[in-house]
Design a protein around this motif. Structure first.
Motif, PDB file in Angstrom:
ATOM      1  N   GLU A  72       1.070  -1.053   0.021  1.00  0.00           N
ATOM      2  CA  GLU A  72       0.058  -0.043   0.106  1.00  0.00           C
ATOM      3  C   GLU A  72       0.858   1.206  -0.058  1.00  0.00           C
ATOM      4  OE1 GLU A  72      -2.429  -3.299   1.212  1.00  0.00           O
ATOM      5  OE2 GLU A  72      -0.560  -2.708   2.069  1.00  0.00           O
ATOM      6  N   GLU A  73       2.028   1.346   0.569  1.00  0.00           N
ATOM      7  CA  GLU A  73       2.802   2.360   0.739  1.00  0.00           C
ATOM      8  C   GLU A  73       3.538   2.667  -0.411  1.00  0.00           C
ATOM      9  OE1 GLU A  73       6.941   4.125   3.040  1.00  0.00           O
ATOM     10  OE2 GLU A  73       5.835   2.069   3.752  1.00  0.00           O
ATOM     11  N   VAL A  74       3.956   1.308  -1.274  1.00  0.00           N
ATOM     12  CA  VAL A  74       4.410   1.535  -2.641  1.00  0.00           C
ATOM     13  C   VAL A  74       3.706   2.026  -3.471  1.00  0.00           C
ATOM     14  CG1 VAL A  74       5.559   0.412  -4.525  1.00  0.00           C
ATOM     15  CG2 VAL A  74       5.943  -0.424  -2.142  1.00  0.00           C
ATOM     16  N   GLN A  75       2.172   1.654  -3.556  1.00  0.00           N
ATOM     17  CA  GLN A  75       1.466   2.212  -4.353  1.00  0.00           C
ATOM     18  C   GLN A  75       1.078   3.754  -4.121  1.00  0.00           C
ATOM     19  OE1 GLN A  75      -2.538   0.006  -4.036  1.00  0.00           O
ATOM     20  NE2 GLN A  75      -3.651   1.379  -5.406  1.00  0.00           N
ATOM     21  N   ARG A  76       1.139   4.055  -2.896  1.00  0.00           N
ATOM     22  CA  ARG A  76       0.821   5.498  -2.627  1.00  0.00           C
ATOM     23  C   ARG A  76       2.188   6.289  -3.062  1.00  0.00           C
ATOM     24  NH1 ARG A  76       2.984   8.426   1.291  1.00  0.00           N
ATOM     25  NH2 ARG A  76       3.762   6.716   2.325  1.00  0.00           N
ATOM     26  N   LYS A  77       3.332   5.957  -3.023  1.00  0.00           N
ATOM     27  CA  LYS A  77       4.367   6.713  -3.536  1.00  0.00           C
ATOM     28  C   LYS A  77       4.338   6.552  -4.976  1.00  0.00           C
ATOM     29  CE  LYS A  77       8.218   6.546  -1.063  1.00  0.00           C
ATOM     30  NZ  LYS A  77       8.322   7.670  -0.502  1.00  0.00           N
ATOM     31  N   ASN A  78       3.672   5.822  -5.920  1.00  0.00           N
ATOM     32  CA  ASN A  78       3.549   5.951  -7.292  1.00  0.00           C
ATOM     33  C   ASN A  78       2.332   6.041  -7.914  1.00  0.00           C
ATOM     34  OD1 ASN A  78       6.576   4.751  -8.060  1.00  0.00           O
ATOM     35  ND2 ASN A  78       5.939   3.472  -6.341  1.00  0.00           N
ATOM     36  N   PRO A  79       1.726   7.219  -7.825  1.00  0.00           N
ATOM     37  CA  PRO A  79       0.348   7.807  -7.956  1.00  0.00           C
ATOM     38  C   PRO A  79       0.159   7.804  -9.461  1.00  0.00           C
ATOM     39  CG  PRO A  79       1.748   9.623  -7.638  1.00  0.00           C
ATOM     40  CD  PRO A  79       2.576   8.405  -7.219  1.00  0.00           C
ATOM     41  N   LEU A  80       1.287   7.463 -10.413  1.00  0.00           N
ATOM     42  CA  LEU A  80       0.937   7.695 -11.783  1.00  0.00           C
ATOM     43  C   LEU A  80       1.054   6.013 -12.474  1.00  0.00           C
ATOM     44  CD1 LEU A  80       3.156  10.758 -12.907  1.00  0.00           C
ATOM     45  CD2 LEU A  80       0.565  10.488 -12.336  1.00  0.00           C
ATOM     46  N   VAL A  81       1.186   5.296 -11.538  1.00  0.00           N
ATOM     47  CA  VAL A  81       1.212   3.854 -12.141  1.00  0.00           C
ATOM     48  C   VAL A  81      -0.063   3.324 -11.992  1.00  0.00           C
ATOM     49  CG1 VAL A  81       1.881   1.517 -11.649  1.00  0.00           C
ATOM     50  CG2 VAL A  81       3.560   3.205 -11.170  1.00  0.00           C
ATOM     51  N   VAL A  82      -0.778   2.872 -13.306  1.00  0.00           N
ATOM     52  CA  VAL A  82      -2.018   2.478 -13.366  1.00  0.00           C
ATOM     53  C   VAL A  82      -2.132   0.916 -13.113  1.00  0.00           C
ATOM     54  CG1 VAL A  82      -2.236   4.293 -14.679  1.00  0.00           C
ATOM     55  CG2 VAL A  82      -1.896   2.258 -15.918  1.00  0.00           C
ATOM     56  N   ARG A  83      -3.485   0.516 -13.284  1.00  0.00           N
ATOM     57  CA  ARG A  83      -3.825  -0.810 -13.064  1.00  0.00           C
ATOM     58  C   ARG A  83      -2.900  -1.848 -14.091  1.00  0.00           C
ATOM     59  NH1 ARG A  83      -8.065  -3.822 -15.748  1.00  0.00           N
ATOM     60  NH2 ARG A  83      -8.935  -5.462 -14.373  1.00  0.00           N
ATOM     61  N   GLY A  84      -2.501  -2.838 -13.314  1.00  0.00           N
ATOM     62  CA  GLY A  84      -1.709  -3.887 -14.083  1.00  0.00           C
ATOM     63  C   GLY A  84      -0.113  -3.609 -13.958  1.00  0.00           C
ATOM     64  N   GLY A  85       0.173  -2.365 -13.350  1.00  0.00           N
ATOM     65  CA  GLY A  85       1.634  -1.902 -13.152  1.00  0.00           C
ATOM     66  C   GLY A  85       2.216  -1.396 -14.369  1.00  0.00           C
ATOM     67  N   ARG A  86       1.395  -0.474 -15.091  1.00  0.00           N
ATOM     68  CA  ARG A  86       1.588  -0.018 -16.463  1.00  0.00           C
ATOM     69  C   ARG A  86       1.912   1.720 -15.932  1.00  0.00           C
ATOM     70  NH1 ARG A  86       0.425  -1.586 -21.576  1.00  0.00           N
ATOM     71  NH2 ARG A  86       0.043  -3.931 -21.625  1.00  0.00           N
ATOM     72  N   TYR A  87       2.735   2.197 -16.867  1.00  0.00           N
ATOM     73  CA  TYR A  87       3.131   3.612 -16.706  1.00  0.00           C
ATOM     74  C   TYR A  87       3.786   4.127 -17.951  1.00  0.00           C
ATOM     75  CZ  TYR A  87       5.940   7.821 -15.607  1.00  0.00           C
ATOM     76  OH  TYR A  87       6.409   9.021 -15.414  1.00  0.00           O
ATOM     77  N   ARG A  88       3.104   5.379 -18.384  1.00  0.00           N
ATOM     78  CA  ARG A  88       3.993   6.111 -19.513  1.00  0.00           C
ATOM     79  C   ARG A  88       4.062   7.450 -18.954  1.00  0.00           C
ATOM     80  NH1 ARG A  88       0.287   9.411 -22.285  1.00  0.00           N
ATOM     81  NH2 ARG A  88      -1.877   9.039 -21.805  1.00  0.00           N
ATOM     82  N   PRO A  89       5.200   8.417 -19.599  1.00  0.00           N
ATOM     83  CA  PRO A  89       5.642   9.534 -19.045  1.00  0.00           C
ATOM     84  C   PRO A  89       4.194  10.492 -19.171  1.00  0.00           C
ATOM     85  CG  PRO A  89       7.281   8.687 -20.150  1.00  0.00           C
ATOM     86  CD  PRO A  89       6.401   7.704 -20.376  1.00  0.00           C
ATOM     87  N   PRO A  90       3.958  11.410 -18.450  1.00  0.00           N
ATOM     88  CA  PRO A  90       2.781  12.190 -18.550  1.00  0.00           C
ATOM     89  C   PRO A  90       2.922  13.403 -19.421  1.00  0.00           C
ATOM     90  CG  PRO A  90       3.644  12.770 -16.293  1.00  0.00           C
ATOM     91  CD  PRO A  90       4.479  11.494 -16.947  1.00  0.00           C
ATOM     92  N   ASP A  91       4.042  13.735 -19.568  1.00  0.00           N
ATOM     93  CA  ASP A  91       4.200  15.079 -20.574  1.00  0.00           C
ATOM     94  C   ASP A  91       5.092  14.952 -21.447  1.00  0.00           C
ATOM     95  OD1 ASP A  91       6.436  14.607 -19.019  1.00  0.00           O
ATOM     96  OD2 ASP A  91       6.767  16.464 -18.090  1.00  0.00           O
ATOM     97  N   CYS A  92       5.437  13.765 -22.226  1.00  0.00           N
ATOM     98  CA  CYS A  92       6.235  13.292 -23.146  1.00  0.00           C
ATOM     99  C   CYS A  92       5.954  12.150 -23.774  1.00  0.00           C
ATOM    100  CB  CYS A  92       7.727  13.542 -22.959  1.00  0.00           C
ATOM    101  SG  CYS A  92       8.449  12.587 -21.996  1.00  0.00           S
ATOM    102  N   ASP A  93       6.276  11.834 -25.023  1.00  0.00           N
ATOM    103  CA  ASP A  93       6.138  10.515 -25.557  1.00  0.00           C
ATOM    104  C   ASP A  93       7.210   9.696 -25.384  1.00  0.00           C
ATOM    105  OD1 ASP A  93       4.971   8.384 -26.852  1.00  0.00           O
ATOM    106  OD2 ASP A  93       4.976   9.442 -28.886  1.00  0.00           O
ATOM    107  N   ALA A  94       7.094   8.656 -24.598  1.00  0.00           N
ATOM    108  CA  ALA A  94       8.336   7.800 -24.290  1.00  0.00           C
ATOM    109  C   ALA A  94       9.150   7.018 -25.719  1.00  0.00           C
ATOM    110  CB  ALA A  94       8.060   6.494 -23.757  1.00  0.00           C
ATOM    111  N   ARG A  95      10.298   7.335 -25.701  1.00  0.00           N
ATOM    112  CA  ARG A  95      11.057   6.788 -26.829  1.00  0.00           C
ATOM    113  C   ARG A  95      11.173   5.175 -26.689  1.00  0.00           C
ATOM    114  NH1 ARG A  95      14.403  10.412 -29.659  1.00  0.00           N
ATOM    115  NH2 ARG A  95      14.131  12.521 -29.006  1.00  0.00           N
ATOM    116  N   HIS A  96      10.815   4.415 -25.650  1.00  0.00           N
ATOM    117  CA  HIS A  96      11.195   3.148 -25.300  1.00  0.00           C
ATOM    118  C   HIS A  96      10.001   2.546 -24.564  1.00  0.00           C
ATOM    119  CE1 HIS A  96      15.282   3.736 -26.842  1.00  0.00           C
ATOM    120  NE2 HIS A  96      15.343   4.930 -25.867  1.00  0.00           N
TER     121      HIS A  96
END
Length: 390
Positions: A106-130
């Protein structure tokens, strides 16, 4: 009289030079002492980025979450979003790694608010190169997984990657098979996303420097070149264990990983040989950057040392095209999209196959069992494949 005055003059000159030298040395020592105490009491500057963080981190390493506050908390929209820079400004270098006893998911989840369901993430303000998928072979290691997720999520976000984390859980109590689980992970991850790089990651290894970028090279990459258990040195040239990275093309060229290494040991070396046999070579980061800390633990129950590993390795040249991704059989029992990762539980069978026949007893051979005719050749019912998604 003249000679006496000359002697006194030289004596005073000598004393004067000594005083000047002592004053300079004293001043230099004073400055060093002052700067030393200033460094002790000064709060580390966590607001600076890039090169400033290399200084702040120092040899002891900095907080892996230090730079996340600079990342926008809202996603931009539209097709005109710029590409992320080739070198992320959030990379800070060495990371301090410790294992707090009271850490919770729960603490890990709280510290990573931009990680979405399934453990997915993409940068919020730019298009990832990889786009990188993390594949973690797993069974009964939830305590280690918690620490890996705590460090890995911010580590990858600082590199401005689009990523997903897949935990491939081996069902049942039969001997663990790490390489076969990695074959499963590749296939299941590629079903969901066209990943351009896949990192195969042991659950007990924590990266200690975010300059060790989780992107693929033109050849298969061995990222965990310097583990603390090996004194931060490469144990031998062909070692390919711990954390490694392949593009889908690399994986196909080497026919994936072997499926017949049950228990601990041997599969890493088999994979390293496959890289060479497929006409590729192993790339690595520097010893300074490719550092990992291992979570100390005893050998897992159900993962005993494989006594056949050396005989099997001797035959890799003959078997690598016959045993690999083209022969990986498994059944998906469940797929769960959890807040911090996608958990895929699979039946990978045993050394005798996916559905080995139960041992035949004399009573069964005679077809007698409590007045019921049994068919020992009939396999047990298969679990539903992929129908328990959550």
């Amino acid at each position: 009289m003249v000679s006496i005055q000359s002697k006194w003059r030289y004596l005073f000159m000598f004393l004067g030079i000594q005083l000047v030298v002592m004053a300079l040395l004293s001043r230099e020592g004073y400055q060093k002492r002052v700067s030393y105490f200033i460094r002790i009491f000064r709060k580390p500057d966590t607001t600076g980025l890039s090169s400033r963080n290399h200084t702040a981190a120092g040899s002891a390493g900095g907080d892996v979450y230090a730079n996340l506050s600079h990342i926008s908390k809202t996603h931009s929209h539209g097709d005109d979003m710029p590409y992320c820079p080739k070198t992320s400004p959030f990379i800070g270098g060495p990371i301090h790694v410790s294992f707090p006893s009271r850490l919770t998911l729960e603490e890990v989840q709280r510290k990573n608010p931009l990680v979405v369901r399934g453990g997915r993430y993409r940068p919020p303000d730019c298009d990832a190169r990889h786009k990188t998928a993390i594949i973690i072979p797993h069974r009964h290691r939830e305590h280690h997984l918690k620490f890996l997720l705590y460090y890995l999520h911010p580590f990858l976000q600082r590199q401005q990657l689009q990523y997903g984390i897949y935990v491939i859980h081996q069902a049942g109590n039969y001997t663990f098979n790490r390489a076969k689980l990695m074959n499963v992970g590749f296939r299941e991850a590629m079903k969901e996303e066209d990943w351009d790089c896949l990192f195969f990651h042991d659950v007990d290894l924590i990266p200690e420097d975010d300059r060790n970028t989780y992107i693929c090279d033109s050849n298969p990459k061995h990222a965990a070149i310097a583990m603390d258990k090996f004194g931060y040195k490469l144990p031998y040239k062909m070692y390919f264990g711990g954390v490694s990275a392949l593009t889908p093309l690399h994986y196909l060229k080497m026919n994936g990983f072997p499926n017949n290494y049950w228990g601990w040991g041997g599969e890493d070396d088999d994979i390293g040989v496959r890289v060479s046999l497929a006409g590729m070579y192993i790339t690595r980061p520097s010893l300074k950057v490719g550092r990992y800390k291992m979570i100390k633990h005893k050998l897992d129950k159900g993962n005993d040392v494989n006594p056949k590993r050396f005989n099997m390795l001797a035959k890799t040249r003959q078997t690598w095209k016959l045993d690999g991704m083209n022969t990986a059989e498994y059944e998906t029992i469940s797929r769960q999209y959890l807040p911090l990762y996608t958990n895929i539980t699979v039946n990978i069978g045993t050394e005798d196959g996916l559905h080995p026949s139960p041992p035949t007893t004399p009573a069964k051979a005679a077809g007698k069992s409590a007045g019921k005719i049994l068919d020992p050749a009939k396999p047990p019912a298969k679990p539903n494949e992929g129908h328990s998604e959550k």
